[in-house]
Scaffold this motif. Structure first.
Motif, PDB file in Angstrom:
ATOM      1  N   HIS A  35       0.836  -1.204   0.000  1.00 23.50           N
ATOM      2  CA  HIS A  35       0.000   0.000   0.000  1.00 23.50           C
ATOM      3  C   HIS A  35       0.871   1.253   0.000  1.00 23.50           C
ATOM      4  O   HIS A  35       0.600   2.226  -0.713  1.00 23.50           O
ATOM      5  CB  HIS A  35      -0.917  -0.009   1.223  1.00 23.50           C
ATOM      6  CG  HIS A  35      -1.817   1.173   1.314  1.00 23.50           C
ATOM      7  ND1 HIS A  35      -2.179   1.755   2.503  1.00 23.50           N
ATOM      8  CD2 HIS A  35      -2.420   1.911   0.344  1.00 23.50           C
ATOM      9  CE1 HIS A  35      -2.962   2.780   2.261  1.00 23.50           C
ATOM     10  NE2 HIS A  35      -3.134   2.897   0.974  1.00 23.50           N
ATOM     11  N   ARG A  67      -7.462   2.744   0.614  1.00 17.41           N
ATOM     12  CA  ARG A  67      -6.802   1.773  -0.266  1.00 17.41           C
ATOM     13  C   ARG A  67      -7.668   1.585  -1.510  1.00 17.41           C
ATOM     14  O   ARG A  67      -8.768   1.038  -1.430  1.00 17.41           O
ATOM     15  CB  ARG A  67      -6.604   0.445   0.456  1.00 17.41           C
ATOM     16  CG  ARG A  67      -5.768   0.592   1.717  1.00 17.41           C
ATOM     17  CD  ARG A  67      -5.260  -0.715   2.245  1.00 17.41           C
ATOM     18  NE  ARG A  67      -4.471  -0.485   3.451  1.00 17.41           N
ATOM     19  CZ  ARG A  67      -3.536  -1.305   3.907  1.00 17.41           C
ATOM     20  NH1 ARG A  67      -3.266  -2.419   3.247  1.00 17.41           N
ATOM     21  NH2 ARG A  67      -2.869  -1.031   5.003  1.00 17.41           N
ATOM     22  N   ALA A  76      -2.403  -4.917  -1.673  1.00 17.24           N
ATOM     23  CA  ALA A  76      -2.561  -3.909  -0.623  1.00 17.24           C
ATOM     24  C   ALA A  76      -3.872  -4.080   0.135  1.00 17.24           C
ATOM     25  O   ALA A  76      -3.984  -3.657   1.294  1.00 17.24           O
ATOM     26  CB  ALA A  76      -2.492  -2.508  -1.216  1.00 17.24           C
ATOM     27  N   ARG A  77      -4.867  -4.696  -0.484  1.00 15.78           N
ATOM     28  CA  ARG A  77      -6.177  -4.846   0.152  1.00 15.78           C
ATOM     29  C   ARG A  77      -6.303  -6.145   0.950  1.00 15.78           C
ATOM     30  O   ARG A  77      -7.325  -6.400   1.570  1.00 15.78           O
ATOM     31  CB  ARG A  77      -7.278  -4.762  -0.901  1.00 15.78           C
ATOM     32  CG  ARG A  77      -7.383  -3.357  -1.515  1.00 15.78           C
ATOM     33  CD  ARG A  77      -8.425  -3.303  -2.623  1.00 15.78           C
ATOM     34  NE  ARG A  77      -9.768  -3.533  -2.104  1.00 15.78           N
ATOM     35  CZ  ARG A  77     -10.531  -2.592  -1.550  1.00 15.78           C
ATOM     36  NH1 ARG A  77     -10.076  -1.355  -1.405  1.00 15.78           N
ATOM     37  NH2 ARG A  77     -11.744  -2.866  -1.131  1.00 15.78           N
TER      38      ARG A  77
END
Length: 290
Positions: free
Chosen positions: A11, A52, A82-83
């Motif tokens: 992220h 995000r 990133a999630r």
């Protein structure tokens, strides 16, 4: 280091890339927002890490910025990663604010440089020592929460042994860390023996800063510097207080602490002399009467 990809670090990279691409395009956040059918506040939140973005959002942004091919695919994959949630996410309620983010960044770091004036760094603590420290410093009194914090600390130590490339750790420990008894004398002796074992690892370097060094630049307290395998990822500084921890954004502050760490290393005993001193203190704790 693909085996140690972290959602937090992914992220961080993604938000930096989105900001860089927008600035390179010459577009304002308002102009970008108009083209993707969103708001400038949303674009700002993507670039500052407050939100995000979904892979579809990143896909739309790459169209605006003219990013194609492997570069586009990489950014979209970054959004997917990133999630996700790291193993530490489920423990965030028992950790001090900001520390869960640090764990996520540490998980993908290639090098950790740590200065500790009072206790052994968490990456090098034995479980009994960690439990004694947590009981003394924790702001919770529920035994189960204490155990959860200890479990998180011990789980982080997998970074020193793999899988994948183990993290490089350079720790400067004030002499007080070695002399202060934490828990029983048996716990302290075992902890010091553990430090000696760790010092034999090729990816761990331990230096003791002796009292004889006198005053030094880090007398304000502990700090930690993280470096990453990708050259695009700048070093990070982590500072921790009793109730919270944070990562300053100012690159100049990071450079100042990096210089401070070099100064401390120069004042500290070399690794061999440090190990000898730790062994001497371990023997002393072992021979103390109960």
């Amino acid at each position: 280091m693909a085996s140690r990809r972290s959602p937090t670090a992914r992220h961080r990279r993604l938000m930096a890339e989105l900001s860089r691409l927008r600035k390179s395009s010459g577009l304002s956040r308002v102009e970008v927002a108009e083209r993707i059918g969103s708001t400038d506040t949303t674009v700002w939140r993507y670039e500052t890490g407050l939100t995000r973005p979904k892979p579809s959002d990143v896909s739309a942004l790459t169209d605006v910025y003219g990013v194609t091919g492997e570069a586009r695919d990489s950014l979209i994959q970054m959004a997917v990663e990133a999630r996700r949630r790291g193993w530490w996410h489920q423990h965030r309620q028992t950790l001090k604010p900001g520390f869960d983010s640090y764990i996520g960044l540490e998980a993908e770091a290639s090098l950790v440089r740590s200065y500790e004036p009072l206790v052994v760094p968490g990456l090098m603590q034995t479980e009994p020592y960690a439990r004694a420290v947590t009981r003394a410093t924790s702001m919770v009194h529920d035994p189960s929460e204490v155990e959860e914090q200890v479990s998180v600390r011990i789980s982080r130590q997998r970074l020193l042994h793999g899988p994948g490339d183990p993290i490089q750790l350079v720790a400067v420990l004030d002499e007080a860390v070695i002399r202060r008894r934490i828990g029983s004398r048996e716990i302290m002796a075992a902890q010091l023996e553990h430090l000696i074992d760790l010092s034999r690892l090729p990816n761990v370097e331990i230096r003791v800063l002796p009292f004889s060094a006198g005053e030094h630049a880090a007398m304000d307290g502990k700090f930690c510097l993280l470096s990453f395998p990708e050259p695009e990822d700048p070093d990070l500084l982590y500072l921790e207080q009793a109730a919270s921890g944070h990562v300053p954004d100012d690159p100049e502050e990071v450079r100042r602490y990096a210089s401070m760490f070099e100064s401390l290393s120069a004042l500290a005993l070399d690794p061999e002399a440090s190990t000898a001193f730790i062994a001497q203190m371990a023997k002393r704790f072992s021979n103390l009467s109960p």
